[in-house]
Design a protein around this motif. Structure first.
Motif, PDB file in Angstrom:
ATOM      1  N   UNK A 166       0.782  -1.238   0.000  1.00 49.83           N
ATOM      2  CA  UNK A 166       0.000   0.000   0.000  1.00 49.83           C
ATOM      3  C   UNK A 166       0.813   1.287   0.000  1.00 49.83           C
ATOM      4  N   UNK A 167       2.066   1.226   0.403  1.00 45.89           N
ATOM      5  CA  UNK A 167       2.838   2.455   0.563  1.00 45.89           C
ATOM      6  C   UNK A 167       3.894   2.608  -0.528  1.00 45.89           C
ATOM      7  N   UNK A 168       3.844   3.734  -1.234  1.00 43.97           N
ATOM      8  CA  UNK A 168       4.805   4.008  -2.304  1.00 43.97           C
ATOM      9  C   UNK A 168       6.239   3.985  -1.790  1.00 43.97           C
ATOM     10  N   UNK A 169       6.486   4.624  -0.651  1.00 42.75           N
ATOM     11  CA  UNK A 169       7.842   4.666  -0.104  1.00 42.75           C
ATOM     12  C   UNK A 169       8.373   3.276   0.222  1.00 42.75           C
ATOM     13  N   UNK A 170       7.481   2.367   0.612  1.00 42.61           N
ATOM     14  CA  UNK A 170       7.903   1.005   0.915  1.00 42.61           C
ATOM     15  C   UNK A 170       8.473   0.332  -0.325  1.00 42.61           C
ATOM     16  N   UNK A 171       7.830   0.558  -1.449  1.00 41.13           N
ATOM     17  CA  UNK A 171       8.311  -0.034  -2.700  1.00 41.13           C
ATOM     18  C   UNK A 171       9.682   0.536  -3.080  1.00 41.13           C
ATOM     19  N   UNK A 172       9.847   1.829  -2.895  1.00 44.03           N
ATOM     20  CA  UNK A 172      11.132   2.482  -3.188  1.00 44.03           C
ATOM     21  C   UNK A 172      12.215   1.934  -2.250  1.00 44.03           C
ATOM     22  N   UNK A 173      11.902   1.851  -0.963  1.00 43.45           N
ATOM     23  CA  UNK A 173      12.859   1.339   0.021  1.00 43.45           C
ATOM     24  C   UNK A 173      13.237  -0.108  -0.284  1.00 43.45           C
TER      25      UNK A 173
END
Length: 118
Positions: free
Chosen positions: A23-30
């Protein structure tokens, strides 16, 4: 409702991690940066200690982001309108994530710069 046993608690924890990454965009980037960092660690043959530092750093950023996300969602449930105290808490939590990200850049530099320049 309280979990009945350890396996049920573990399943709920795993579901939370999966939900965060979905659900979190930043999680995918991280996650992408974590994979790249681990791949570089393998390529540059980091020592066990260096891999430990890399792992702690990566997990620190992800945990900080997860705490920030949970806190923001909780505060949004409390008050959807602008509230200066809630804004302060959200900004403070975002600052914690930023500091962990800056730390990760410093650690990445310390672990890899000499190896990259060789």
């Amino acid at each position: 409702m309280k979990n009945k046993n350890f396996l049920q608690s573990l399943k709920c924890s795993f579901n939370g991690i999966v939900a965060y990454f979905k659900s979190e965009r930043n999680a995918k980037i991280e996650f992408v940066f974590a994979i790249l960092a681990f791949a570089l660690g393998i390529i540059f043959k980091l020592s066990k200690t260096e891999f430990a530092v890399l792992s702690i750093t990566i997990f620190f950023v992800i945990v900080a982001e997860m705490i920030n996300t949970g806190l923001e969602k909780t505060l949004d449930l409390i008050d959807k309108d602008f509230n200066k105290d809630i804004k302060f808490i959200k900004d403070l939590s975002a600052g914690f994530v930023l500091l962990s990200a800056i730390n990760s850049i410093i650690i990445f530099y310390l672990l890899f710069i000499d190896k990259i320049l060789r």
